[in-house]
Write an enzyme that holds these catalytic residues in place. Structure first.
Site, PDB file in Angstrom:
ATOM      1  N   HIS A 140     -13.219   4.650   2.658  1.00  0.00           N
ATOM      2  CA  HIS A 140     -12.359   4.843   2.149  1.00  0.00           C
ATOM      3  C   HIS A 140     -13.302   6.272   0.920  1.00  0.00           C
ATOM      4  CE1 HIS A 140      -9.274   2.300   2.451  1.00  0.00           C
ATOM      5  NE2 HIS A 140      -9.085   3.190   3.514  1.00  0.00           N
ATOM      6  N   SER A 143       0.423  -1.444  -0.266  1.00  0.00           N
ATOM      7  CA  SER A 143      -0.071   0.348   0.200  1.00  0.00           C
ATOM      8  C   SER A 143       0.901   1.357  -0.282  1.00  0.00           C
ATOM      9  CB  SER A 143      -1.029   0.265   1.191  1.00  0.00           C
ATOM     10  OG  SER A 143      -0.844   1.011   2.334  1.00  0.00           O
ATOM     11  N   SER A 144       0.495   2.353  -0.371  1.00  0.00           N
ATOM     12  CA  SER A 144       0.515   3.385  -0.515  1.00  0.00           C
ATOM     13  C   SER A 144       1.451   4.179   0.840  1.00  0.00           C
ATOM     14  CB  SER A 144       0.294   4.480  -1.445  1.00  0.00           C
ATOM     15  OG  SER A 144      -1.083   4.839  -0.952  1.00  0.00           O
ATOM     16  N   CYS A 145       0.079   3.083   2.174  1.00  0.00           N
ATOM     17  CA  CYS A 145       0.425   4.073   3.115  1.00  0.00           C
ATOM     18  C   CYS A 145       2.301   3.226   4.178  1.00  0.00           C
ATOM     19  CB  CYS A 145      -0.058   3.708   4.486  1.00  0.00           C
ATOM     20  SG  CYS A 145      -0.472   2.281   4.595  1.00  0.00           S
ATOM     21  N   TYR A 181      -0.277  -0.771  10.507  1.00  0.00           N
ATOM     22  CA  TYR A 181      -0.147  -1.182   8.837  1.00  0.00           C
ATOM     23  C   TYR A 181       1.179  -0.955   8.296  1.00  0.00           C
ATOM     24  CZ  TYR A 181      -2.573  -2.226   4.615  1.00  0.00           C
ATOM     25  OH  TYR A 181      -2.838  -2.877   3.101  1.00  0.00           O
ATOM     26  N   LYS A 201       3.481  -4.257   6.268  1.00  0.00           N
ATOM     27  CA  LYS A 201       3.656  -4.247   5.042  1.00  0.00           C
ATOM     28  C   LYS A 201       4.832  -4.194   4.898  1.00  0.00           C
ATOM     29  CE  LYS A 201      -0.023  -5.145   3.337  1.00  0.00           C
ATOM     30  NZ  LYS A 201      -0.319  -6.432   2.250  1.00  0.00           N
TER      31      LYS A 201
END
Length: 321
Positions: free
Chosen positions: A191, A119-121, A148, A152
């Protein structure tokens, strides 16, 4: 151990067993649709009830018995800010367990190639924009989803470690904000895009005069239709074999105001759109640099408007389901 290179490419191997972990989610279901459309005949799919990926012995037994040749790991515990803040132990623990069990068992049971999706997070909260792959680990994470994100990041690093130590073909893809069929439209923990779609739809059905949206509408966000991601997954399985993770985005920014107007139009809500500027805007800009993937020859095909229309059609059809 890690699979032997037989000289056959992924797309040339459509009778091979492909395990798609997390096949019922937004991402996994899109990947399954894409693989079936391309003529893959031997997809290995398990529900959470059939195979709990957090249980190491169950995962090891599954790989020993099934011996898939390819693995696409899209299974994860996901959620919004509220869920991340409330269940940090679940977000780090469950995701670490899933990744560690699947990656290790895949390697030990001769899987030829594995793709891990993140994920981009994973990127620092204040990463320079647009965010390139080498921004990873250059600064502090966004506190609301660091549990999270750390899981990742560990998945990326695990794939890299197995590549370095065992010369095993494990790659990682990091998608931007995704949307599409099978998205989560829950009123509290969805979201921004599905949340807007649900609110405009309910306002239309109830004959409401206005919809109030938080903030000024000025933050910029990037969205990718999940079918485009599925296409990129196949592309990476076929064309990419490298140490670095790959950003997967649309490369197009849209303001929350433009997004809200577009969703309003697609849904057909005739009332007013009101901005509550007393509420926070969040991060002003979040765009990933996907030029490395573009240089390899992959670009998204689905425009935001077409993607929203497709998603809204699915939402209305599945309201009562």
């Amino acid at each position: 151990m890690g699979g032997i290179d037989d000289g056959i490419s992924f797309l040339g191997d459509k009778s091979a067993k492909v395990f798609v972990a997390g096949h019922r989610g937004l991402v996994g279901s899109a990947i399954v649709r894409k693989l079936l459309e391309l003529g893959f005949q031997n997809l290995v799919l398990r529900t959470h009830k059939e195979l709990d990926l957090t249980r190491q012995s169950d995962v090891e037994n599954f790989f020993f018995e099934e011996k898939p040749k390819y693995v696409i790991l899209s299974a994860a515990k996901v959620g919004g800010i509220h869920a991340n803040n409330t269940y940090p132990a679940d977000f780090i623990g469950i995701n670490l367990q899933i990744q560690t069990n699947v990656i290790d068992a895949a390697y030990k049971n001769g899987v030829k190639k594995l793709l891990f999706l993140g994920s981009s997070c994973i990127y620092p909260k204040f990463a320079p924009q647009p965010i390139t792959e080498d921004a990873l680990l250059t600064g502090p994470l966004e506190p609301t989803n660091e549990w999270y994100a750390i899981a990742k990041i560990s998945g990326i690093k695990m794939c890299q470690a197995y590549r370095l130590q065992y010369n095993w073909d494990a790659i990682s893809g990091m998608p931007t904000n995704l949307y599409g069929p099978n998205d989560n439209f829950h009123p509290e923990n969805s979201h921004v895009l599905p949340a807007l779609m649900r609110r405009f739809h309910e306002a239309k059905v109830n004959g409401a005069k206005e919809v109030v949206v938080w903030g000024t509408g000025s933050p910029l966000r990037e969205f990718l239709h999940v079918d485009d991601l599925a296409d990129a997954v196949v592309f990476l399985m076929e064309k990419y074999s490298g140490l670095s993770h790959m950003n997967v985005g649309s490369g197009k920014e849209v303001s929350i105001k433009e997004l809200a107007e577009l969703v309003k139009e697609v849904v057909g809500f005739e009332g007013e759109l009101v901005w509550d500027t007393t509420k926070p805007d969040g991060t002003p800009r979040k765009l990933m640099d996907s030029s490395k993937l573009a240089d390899l020859g992959w670009v998204p095909k689905i425009s935001l408007k077409d993607g929203l229309s497709d998603t809204y059609k699915w939402y209305v059809q599945n309201l009562q389901a």
